[in-house]
Every structure is written in structure tokens, then in C-alpha cells.
Design a protein around this motif. Structure first.
Motif, PDB file in Angstrom:
ATOM      1  N   ALA A   1       0.820  -1.211   0.000  1.00  0.00           N
ATOM      2  CA  ALA A   1       0.000   0.000   0.000  1.00  0.00           C
ATOM      3  C   ALA A   1       0.856   1.263   0.000  1.00  0.00           C
ATOM      4  CB  ALA A   1      -0.935  -0.002   1.203  1.00  0.00           C
ATOM      5  N   ALA A   2       1.944   1.238   0.793  1.00  0.00           N
ATOM      6  CA  ALA A   2       2.826   2.410   0.873  1.00  0.00           C
ATOM      7  C   ALA A   2       3.553   2.646  -0.452  1.00  0.00           C
ATOM      8  CB  ALA A   2       3.841   2.219   2.001  1.00  0.00           C
ATOM      9  N   ILE A   3       4.086   1.571  -1.052  1.00  0.00           N
ATOM     10  CA  ILE A   3       4.818   1.706  -2.321  1.00  0.00           C
ATOM     11  C   ILE A   3       3.875   2.180  -3.424  1.00  0.00           C
ATOM     12  CG2 ILE A   3       6.025   0.424  -4.138  1.00  0.00           C
ATOM     13  CD1 ILE A   3       7.231  -1.327  -1.926  1.00  0.00           C
ATOM     14  N   ALA A   4       2.678   1.618  -3.462  1.00  0.00           N
ATOM     15  CA  ALA A   4       1.701   2.015  -4.482  1.00  0.00           C
ATOM     16  C   ALA A   4       1.334   3.489  -4.345  1.00  0.00           C
ATOM     17  CB  ALA A   4       0.456   1.138  -4.372  1.00  0.00           C
ATOM     18  N   SER A   5       1.154   3.957  -3.113  1.00  0.00           N
ATOM     19  CA  SER A   5       0.807   5.364  -2.883  1.00  0.00           C
ATOM     20  C   SER A   5       1.928   6.293  -3.322  1.00  0.00           C
ATOM     21  CB  SER A   5       0.494   5.602  -1.398  1.00  0.00           C
ATOM     22  OG  SER A   5      -0.620   4.826  -0.982  1.00  0.00           O
TER      23      SER A   5
ATOM     24  N   SER B   1       2.258   6.256  -7.193  1.00  0.00           N
ATOM     25  CA  SER B   1       1.152   6.985  -7.803  1.00  0.00           C
ATOM     26  C   SER B   1       1.291   8.489  -7.582  1.00  0.00           C
ATOM     27  CB  SER B   1      -0.182   6.497  -7.229  1.00  0.00           C
ATOM     28  OG  SER B   1      -1.262   7.182  -7.807  1.00  0.00           O
ATOM     29  N   ALA B   2       1.766   8.885  -6.410  1.00  0.00           N
ATOM     30  CA  ALA B   2       1.920  10.307  -6.098  1.00  0.00           C
ATOM     31  C   ALA B   2       2.929  10.980  -7.016  1.00  0.00           C
ATOM     32  CB  ALA B   2       2.332  10.479  -4.636  1.00  0.00           C
ATOM     33  N   TYR B   3       3.978  10.238  -7.416  1.00  0.00           N
ATOM     34  CA  TYR B   3       5.020  10.794  -8.289  1.00  0.00           C
ATOM     35  C   TYR B   3       4.814  10.416  -9.759  1.00  0.00           C
ATOM     36  CZ  TYR B   3       7.644  12.271  -4.170  1.00  0.00           C
ATOM     37  OH  TYR B   3       8.041  12.889  -3.016  1.00  0.00           O
TER      38      TYR B   3
ATOM     39  N   PRO C   1       0.824   5.421 -12.306  1.00  0.00           N
ATOM     40  CA  PRO C   1      -0.490   6.013 -11.999  1.00  0.00           C
ATOM     41  C   PRO C   1      -1.531   4.931 -11.682  1.00  0.00           C
ATOM     42  CG  PRO C   1       0.455   6.962 -13.992  1.00  0.00           C
ATOM     43  CD  PRO C   1       1.289   5.768 -13.656  1.00  0.00           C
ATOM     44  N   LEU C   2      -2.188   5.086 -10.556  1.00  0.00           N
ATOM     45  CA  LEU C   2      -3.245   4.171 -10.144  1.00  0.00           C
ATOM     46  C   LEU C   2      -4.488   4.988  -9.788  1.00  0.00           C
ATOM     47  CD1 LEU C   2      -1.185   1.793  -7.807  1.00  0.00           C
ATOM     48  CD2 LEU C   2      -2.006   1.258 -10.101  1.00  0.00           C
ATOM     49  N   SER C   3      -5.654   4.414  -9.985  1.00  0.00           N
ATOM     50  CA  SER C   3      -6.891   5.116  -9.672  1.00  0.00           C
ATOM     51  C   SER C   3      -7.060   5.221  -8.159  1.00  0.00           C
ATOM     52  CB  SER C   3      -8.086   4.370 -10.272  1.00  0.00           C
ATOM     53  OG  SER C   3      -8.230   3.098  -9.656  1.00  0.00           O
ATOM     54  N   ASP C   4      -7.853   6.210  -7.762  1.00  0.00           N
ATOM     55  CA  ASP C   4      -8.086   6.415  -6.329  1.00  0.00           C
ATOM     56  C   ASP C   4      -8.742   5.196  -5.686  1.00  0.00           C
ATOM     57  OD1 ASP C   4      -7.011   8.929  -6.456  1.00  0.00           O
ATOM     58  OD2 ASP C   4      -8.936   9.959  -6.644  1.00  0.00           O
ATOM     59  N   SER C   5      -9.630   4.549  -6.419  1.00  0.00           N
ATOM     60  CA  SER C   5     -10.321   3.381  -5.859  1.00  0.00           C
ATOM     61  C   SER C   5      -9.349   2.241  -5.579  1.00  0.00           C
ATOM     62  CB  SER C   5     -11.422   2.917  -6.816  1.00  0.00           C
ATOM     63  OG  SER C   5     -10.878   2.599  -8.085  1.00  0.00           O
TER      64      SER C   5
END
Length: 466
Positions: A16-20, A23-25, A29-33
Motif C-alpha cells: 500500500a505504501a509503495i503504491a501510494s 502513484s503520487a510521483y 499512476p493508479l486510480s483512487d479506488s
């Protein structure tokens, strides 16, 4: 089973941390859902772990994470959970008065050593004044060093509403320490007045013949035991109340609230950390108190204070933890409630910092002597506000009015006061817990064996806690 869940937790939290971050940088890119789903999957695993571990400290930590996520993902829901925080605070407040009365009266009348009460009184006040003076100096040093208020331009419109301030003379402040009606003091949560009444009642009871006194003391001791059991029941609700408090804060102010007045916030946190390192740690070492074991012992009450921004909410748990740490009950029951009115280290440091911030923001020239004069006034007027979240704003406004400074910087402070209140309240609770151990050492009554085994002792009742 627990080891497997721990591994699963680490994996899910890491994903979860790596994905966030990715995506932030915009690296992945991942969807909010998807991001919300990953975060809640990790939190669900942590909740399962807390249920299996059945430990209050673990449950509070995880509830703070869950509350943060609720406030971030569902801000409206987060703000609507404020009633859960209020339930927890109101249940705690029902315990405060009978617990203080029972423990103080038992400590004074049960031992019949009125000389010890006098000794603890002057030693406590001496310790409180020395430590709060250090807090005052550190607050002023950081305010003049970081200069958080310099260069601030007042916004054209400030929509916040300032609290009402009633000017008080020093005579009125002293008079307010003494109860006119104990039921009224209990109703309004006046901790200092309850302490004064309980001390006088305990001394009066100690002066009675032994045959009469022992019957009443036995009943009061039983009341104290019942109140500690009552507190333990309330603590089952603590993770929910703490999680709701964090959800309300994040939902109301947003996760990016740190960007607002970041320098003032950073200055306060840095000053409090330095205060802990150069005052609390050396004091603990001089009193031969193991810092790590002490930190473990007070973690739960400090966490509760941090989330609820109320020292009062942590009082019953703090008293219980310090007794388990090896401090005799009669010392805990006398020093800690007294410290809640006279030993507000975090609040004193904050008031010093906030006062200079207002002067800097309004362009008011203040010499070091004038700064000390104002903060000494704040130290006097701040007595007895420990149980009121963000009551320091009212105290600050009163001092500003006395010195004729504009009030608009206080409106800016209100935007992040909740975050600052978390830190200063935690330091208040830490300082009062440390004070009980220091006075116990000074009295020669600190149980070293119990203290050094406190981390083992704390874990024993953990199997029955949430």
C-alpha cells in the motif's frame, strides 16, 4: 497464527505504501479506488491482528491509523464521528472526581502522616516551578530563533470566531482555586478545586480517632478500587474514541493541514522535542528512572492525550500506570492531580511561543524582559485548564488584551491549534507522570524492583484488554 498475520501485515502495508508513493510521483499512476482498496486491505489486516493480540496499546495505535484513513478518504463521515470521541471523554469525566477524591483521601488519612503531605506539597511545587521555568525559557528561545511570526500578512477576511475572554485579577485566580460548592466543582470539572477539597477532607479525617477514621477510610479505599475497575471498563472503548478523534481532526482539517502555518507548527514540535531531551531525560537519569521503561509505561495515557487533546482523558490510566511502575498510590494520587493544575509543561512552552508569535506577526516590539513578564502572566492564568481542550487559546487572548496587541494572529493560530494541542497535551501528561516518579524517589519510596520489571508487569493484564 500471530506470526503469520504479522508477515501478512508487513507485506500489505508495504504494498500500500509503495503504491501510494509511485502513484503520487506519477511513476505508476493508479486510480483512487485502487489505492483506497490497498490501504483498507492493509488496515483490515491490522485490525485482525489487534483483535487477536488483545492489547490496548496495539489497539490504540491501529485505531489512530484507521481514524486517519477514514478522515482522509471519507472526510464527511470523519467529522460526523465526533460523537464517539465525546462519549469517551464524557465517560472519563464521570470517573475523575470520585477517583481523585478516593485516592487523595485514602493517601492522606490512610497513612496518618500529615508531615509527608506537607513535604510532598512543597517538593511538588518546587519541582513544578523549576521544570515549567525551563519550558518557558525554551519556548522563548525557539520563538526568537525561528521567528515564525515575522513577515506574516493578515488575510483580508478571517471567518473564525474568537472565544470570549473574561479578564481576571490575580486575586480572582487564587480565589478560583478554592471550591464554594464541591458539587458545583464536580459538575464543571474543576480539577484544582476538587483536589483542594479532597486534601482538606483527608486531613480532617486523619485528625479523627482511629476507631472512627478506619471505618470511613476502608469505605473510601473500596471506592478507589471500584473507580479503577470502572476505568478499565471505559478503556475498552478507548480505541474507538481515539480513532474517532483522529478521524474528526483529519476530516475537518484535511491531511495537508501541515502546510498551513508550517513554520509555527514545526517550531513548536522542535521546541517540545528539545525540552524532552534536555529536561525530562536528564531529570529521569538524575532520579535513576529508566527512560525506556518509563516511556513504555506511559505510552497508553500519552496516546490517549495526543488523540483527544485532553489531559483529563488520560488521568485515570496515567495514575494506574504509574502505580504499576512502582510509585506508591498516596504519591500518585497527590502529585499527579496537583500537577494537572501547576505542571503544564507543554502548555507553558506553547504559550511562550504563541505570545512571541503574535508580537512578531503584529510588528510589536518586545524586549526579553517584556516577553518574560507576559509569559509569567500566562503561567499564572493557565492554572487549572488541563481538562479543557484548546483552553490555552482563551488564556492567550486574555494576555494579548492586557498588552494591547491585535487579536488577528490568534485567528490564524486557531487553524492549526488542534495539531499543536496534540503535542503540548502529550508533553503535559508525560511531565506529570515523570513528576510522580521523581517525588517518589525524593521521598525514598520508589519501588525499584517493581519499576525495573514494569514492562513485564504491564503485559500481564494485556490478555484481557482489547
Amino acid at each position: 497464527m500471530k506470526s503469520k498475520i504479522t508477515i501478512i501485515n508487513i507485506v500489505l502495508v508495504t504494498i500500500a505504501a509503495i503504491a501510494s508513493v509511485l502513484s503520487a510521483y506519477d511513476i505508476l499512476p493508479l486510480s483512487d479506488s485502487v489505492l483506497i482498496g490497498l490501504r483498507w486491505l492493509a488496515l483490515a489486516s491490522l485490525i485482525v491482528y489487534a483483535v487477536l493480540k488483545r492489547n490496548l496499546t496495539t489497539s490504540i495505535l491501529i485505531s489512530m491509523l484507521v481514524g486517519t484513513e477514514i478522515g482522509y478518504d471519507f472526510p464527511k463521515m470523519g467529522t460526523e464521528l465526533h460523537f464517539l470521541r465525546q462519549i469517551f471523554l464524557q465517560m472519563i469525566k464521570t470517573v475523575i472526581a470520585p477517583l481523585l477524591f478516593a485516592t487523595l483521601v485514602t493517601g492522606i488519612a490512610g497513612h496518618s502522616d500529615l508531615k509527608q503531605v506537607g513535604r510532598m506539597g512543597w517538593k511538588s511545587l518546587l519541582y513544578f516551578e523549576v521544570v515549567t521555568t525551563f519550558a518557558l525559557v525554551i519556548g522563548l528561545v525557539f520563538a526568537n530563533w525561528f521567528k515564525p511570526g515575522v513577515g506574516i500578512v493578515p488575510p483580508e477576511s478571517l471567518n473564525a470566531t474568537l472565544p470570549k475572554v473574561n479578564q481576571q485579577t490575580w486575586q480572582e485566580i487564587v480565589l478560583h482555586s478554592f471550591p464554594e460548592n464541591v458539587a458545583k466543582s464536580i459538575y464543571h470539572g474543576e480539577v484544582l478545586q476538587i483536589v483542594v477539597f479532597s486534601v482538606l477532607f483527608g486531613i480532617s479525617l486523619a485528625l479523627l480517632p482511629s476507631a472512627k477514621k478506619e471505618k470511613f477510610v476502608h469505605g473510601v479505599e473500596l471506592l478507589a478500587e471500584v473507580m479503577f475497575k470502572f476505568t478499565k471498563i471505559i478503556m475498552y472503548f478507548a480505541p474507538i474514541g481515539v480513532g474517532a478523534a483522529i478521524a474528526e481532526t483529519v476530516g475537518h482539517m484535511g491531511i495537508d493541514v501541515l502546510k498551513n502555518l508550517a513554520l509555527l507548527l514545526a517550531t513548536l514540535y522542535c521546541a517540545l522535542v528539545v525540552f524532552i531531551l534536555i529536561v525530562f531525560v536528564p531529570v529521569a537519569m538524575i532520579a535513576r528512572i529508566p527512560v525506556i521503561k518509563f516511556a513504555k509505561a506511559i505510552f497508553e495515557p500519552v496516546s490517549i492525550a495526543f488523540a483527544t487533546t485532553s489531559s483529563e482523558s488520560a488521568l485515570p490510566k496515567a495514575m494506574e500506570k504509574m502505580e504499576k511502575f512502582g510509585v506508591p498510590r498516596q504519591i500518585v494520587s497527590f502529585v499527579m492531580p496537583t500537577g494537572y493544575s501547576f505542571n503544564l509543561d507543554g502548555s507553558t512552552l506553547y504559550l511562550a511561543l504563541a505570545t512571541v508569535f503574535v508580537a512578531q506577526a503584529t510588528g510589536t516590539e518586545m524586549s526579553i524582559g517584556q516577553q518574560f513578564t507576559m509569559v509569567l502572566l500566562l503561567m499564572l492564568t493557565s492554572k487549572g485548564v488541563a481538562g479543557i481542550p484548546r483552553a490555552t487559546l482563551v488564556i492567550l487572548l486574555g494576555a494579548i488584551a492586557n498588552f494591547g496587541m491585535p487579536e488577528w494572529p490568534v485567528l490564524l493560530i486557531m487553524g492549526i491549534d488542534e495539531l499543536m494541542d496534540m503535542a503540548r497535551t502529550s508533553v503535559n501528561v508525560t511531565g506529570n507522570c515523570l513528576a510522580t516518579a521523581v517525588i517518589a524517589r525524593w521521598e525514598g519510596e520508589l519501588d525499584d524492583e517493581k519499576m525495573h520489571n514494569s514492562d513485564k508487569v504491564v503485559e500481564v493484564p494485556a490478555t484481557s484488554e482489547i
